[in-house]
Write an enzyme that holds these catalytic residues in place. Structure first.
Site, PDB file in Angstrom:
ATOM      1  N   TYR A 169      39.692  26.379  45.622  1.00  0.00           N
ATOM      2  CA  TYR A 169      38.705  25.135  45.718  1.00  0.00           C
ATOM      3  C   TYR A 169      39.578  23.930  45.251  1.00  0.00           C
ATOM      4  O   TYR A 169      39.016  22.773  45.413  1.00  0.00           O
ATOM      5  CB  TYR A 169      37.519  25.331  44.682  1.00  0.00           C
ATOM      6  CG  TYR A 169      36.491  26.201  45.153  1.00  0.00           C
ATOM      7  CD1 TYR A 169      36.913  27.648  45.220  1.00  0.00           C
ATOM      8  CD2 TYR A 169      35.300  25.762  45.570  1.00  0.00           C
ATOM      9  CE1 TYR A 169      36.047  28.395  45.815  1.00  0.00           C
ATOM     10  CE2 TYR A 169      34.288  26.708  46.008  1.00  0.00           C
ATOM     11  CZ  TYR A 169      34.823  27.926  46.214  1.00  0.00           C
ATOM     12  OH  TYR A 169      33.436  28.576  46.618  1.00  0.00           O
ATOM     13  N   LYS A 225      40.751  40.094  40.918  1.00  0.00           N
ATOM     14  CA  LYS A 225      41.095  41.132  42.263  1.00  0.00           C
ATOM     15  C   LYS A 225      42.780  40.944  41.740  1.00  0.00           C
ATOM     16  O   LYS A 225      43.634  40.793  42.540  1.00  0.00           O
ATOM     17  CB  LYS A 225      41.055  40.255  43.394  1.00  0.00           C
ATOM     18  CG  LYS A 225      41.248  41.208  44.730  1.00  0.00           C
ATOM     19  CD  LYS A 225      40.347  42.298  44.809  1.00  0.00           C
ATOM     20  CE  LYS A 225      40.858  43.377  45.958  1.00  0.00           C
ATOM     21  NZ  LYS A 225      40.386  44.830  45.968  1.00  0.00           N
ATOM     22  N   ASP A 233      35.819  43.937  43.686  1.00  0.00           N
ATOM     23  CA  ASP A 233      35.200  44.812  44.662  1.00  0.00           C
ATOM     24  C   ASP A 233      33.976  45.862  44.113  1.00  0.00           C
ATOM     25  O   ASP A 233      32.968  45.942  44.376  1.00  0.00           O
ATOM     26  CB  ASP A 233      36.013  45.311  45.705  1.00  0.00           C
ATOM     27  CG  ASP A 233      37.313  45.718  45.276  1.00  0.00           C
ATOM     28  OD1 ASP A 233      37.599  45.452  44.114  1.00  0.00           O
ATOM     29  OD2 ASP A 233      38.095  46.471  46.165  1.00  0.00           O
ATOM     30  N   ASP A 293      31.952  32.531  43.151  1.00  0.00           N
ATOM     31  CA  ASP A 293      31.127  31.941  44.125  1.00  0.00           C
ATOM     32  C   ASP A 293      30.501  33.000  45.003  1.00  0.00           C
ATOM     33  O   ASP A 293      28.953  32.872  45.187  1.00  0.00           O
ATOM     34  CB  ASP A 293      32.011  30.814  45.005  1.00  0.00           C
ATOM     35  CG  ASP A 293      30.961  29.955  45.684  1.00  0.00           C
ATOM     36  OD1 ASP A 293      29.626  29.851  45.501  1.00  0.00           O
ATOM     37  OD2 ASP A 293      31.555  29.084  46.544  1.00  0.00           O
TER      38      ASP A 293
END
Ligand code: NAP
Length: 388
Positions: free
Chosen positions: A135, A202, A249, A273
């Site tokens: 972002y 992640k 995930d 998000d």
């Protein structure tokens, strides 16, 4: 009479509809909670497409100065016109006021449609670092001089070859900002007696960005031995907050299959998000998902959804996410009774099967009401309820 000054930006697209339906709800909640001794004085501000049309600027100085002065604001969704000079007005607002905490509660209200068998188990908050990660907007289009120069640098200096027709982006995540964000969330958890914090990352793939985010978050948590435990079997004190982590995930599966195991989720910007929209689906969709962007000086409250332009001016969109964002704002301002009145009245309205199109389409035999009618029904219920 005490006047409470609140700046507001109704927003673009469907923003007018949700503002018109919610304004009376906010005013009635304050009137009822404080027996007419407090009243809201709204300060209208411009931003986004409307500001561009009227003032030739997406974010006029007056808007920024007024929000800074009052330290709080409520806003509807903003559209960033292509070529407006900003990647996103929303992202810019977060950066200019350093609103480093995004807070999005995901709580089931009885009566909402849900794809889950036991949706009442869903009650957690997604916290998302709001200033870093992809972002930051550092990216270059494929084939441009900048992209080719960056690819050349990677090849010559770092020994990494990537295809010359690639677009490239940079994902910065820093120790300082991760630590600041983690401390804020831990302090929130302590103050609000929450039971667990789960870092969502992640890091198995992005070791030095998301993996480092996890490591730095644990480093901060280790500084709170009075309040935090890392092992569930450590039953030394049940009031302590469990601190753990999940790979992103897996987390998407966990929130669907075992939502009751989660309480506060601590996420880097991008995965937070994605996760917030996915989790909104568990409790009725984007129309009921509120949010806040919080910094040390200013807090801006806004629904999770965008400007939904195809519904603009049709008076059909769901105003619940905006109303609940207002309830969060009142809580932030210490107006707890006004906040509870709004939440309770929304829940009662939904239980009475008075809902807008987005919820009605999942409820058998329910005819949708207009956005404005939903607002009137919530006001009626606030009028007859007593503050907690
Ligand atoms: P969106 O405006 O969130 O709308 C996507 C879909 O979500 C809608 O078509 C609708 O689905 C559903 N939805 C959203 N809000 C709803 C509500 N209040 N009640 C009922 N359903 C609702 O996303 P978008 O179309 O991708 O983005 C439109 C613009 O908004 C873009 O310019 C984007 O940049 C901007 N945006 C702004 C913000 C912000 O201001 N914070 C955030 C996100 C996006 P159905 O049609 O299936 O009913």
């Amino acid at each position: 009479m005490e006047y409470i000054h609140i700046p507001y930006i109704e927003g673009d697209g469907s923003g007018d509809d949700i503002w018109n339906a919610s304004k009376g709800v906010f005013e009635e909640a304050v009137r009822k909670a404080y027996k007419g001794e407090k009243s809201i004085k709204w300060i209208h501000l411009l931003a986004g497409q409307k500001a561009l049309n009227k003032e030739g600027k997406l974010l006029p100085d007056e808007t920024l100065e007024t929000v800074k002065k009052h330290r709080v604001a409520i806003k509807g969704p903003l559209t960033t016109p292509v070529g407006g000079g900003f990647r996103s007005v929303n992202v810019y607002l977060r950066q200019v006021f350093d609103l480093y905490v995004s807070m999005r509660p995901v709580r089931y209200f009885h009566g909402l449609p849900s794809p889950l068998k036991m949706p009442e188990k869903v009650d957690f908050i997604i916290f998302r670092e709001n200033t870093e990660d992809l972002y930051k907007g550092i990216e270059w289009e494929a084939g441009t001089e900048e992209a080719l120069s960056f690819i050349g640098f990677l090849k010559d200096k770092m020994g990494v070859a990537i295809s010359e027709d690639s677009g490239v982006g940079v994902k910065p995540i820093s120790k300082g900002r991760t630590a600041r964000f983690t401390r804020w969330v831990i302090d929130y958890a302590i103050k609000n007696k929450r039971k667990a914090i789960t870092v969502v990352h992640k890091g198995n793939i992005m070791k030095y960005t998301e993996g480092a985010f996890m490591k730095w978050a644990y480093d901060v948590a280790k500084g709170y031995p009075e309040h935090i435990i890392f092992d569930k079997s450590d039953t030394e004190d049940e009031t302590k907050i469990l601190f753990n982590d999940r790979i992103a995930d897996n987390m998407f599966m966990q929130v669907i299959l075992r939502p009751e195991d989660y309480d506060l989720l601590l996420c880097p910007n991008l995965n937070g998000d994605y996760l917030s929209d996915a989790c909104a689906a568990l409790i009725g969709g984007l129309g009921v998902a509120p949010g806040a962007n919080i910094g040390d000086d200013v807090a801006i409250f806004e629904p999770t959804h965008g400007s939904a332009p195809k519904y603009a001016g049709k008076d059909v969109i769901n105003p619940v996410s905006f109303m609940l964002s207002g309830a969060m704002m009142f809580r932030h301002m210490g107006l707890f009774d006004a906040s509870s009145l709004i939440e309770n009245a929304i829940e009662e309205t939904v239980q009475d099967k008075i809902v807008t199109y987005d919820l009605a389409r999942h409820l058998e035999g329910v005819i949708p009401v207009r956005c404005s009618v939903f607002g009137e029904e919530v006001v009626k219920r606030i009028e007859k309820n007593m503050p907690n």
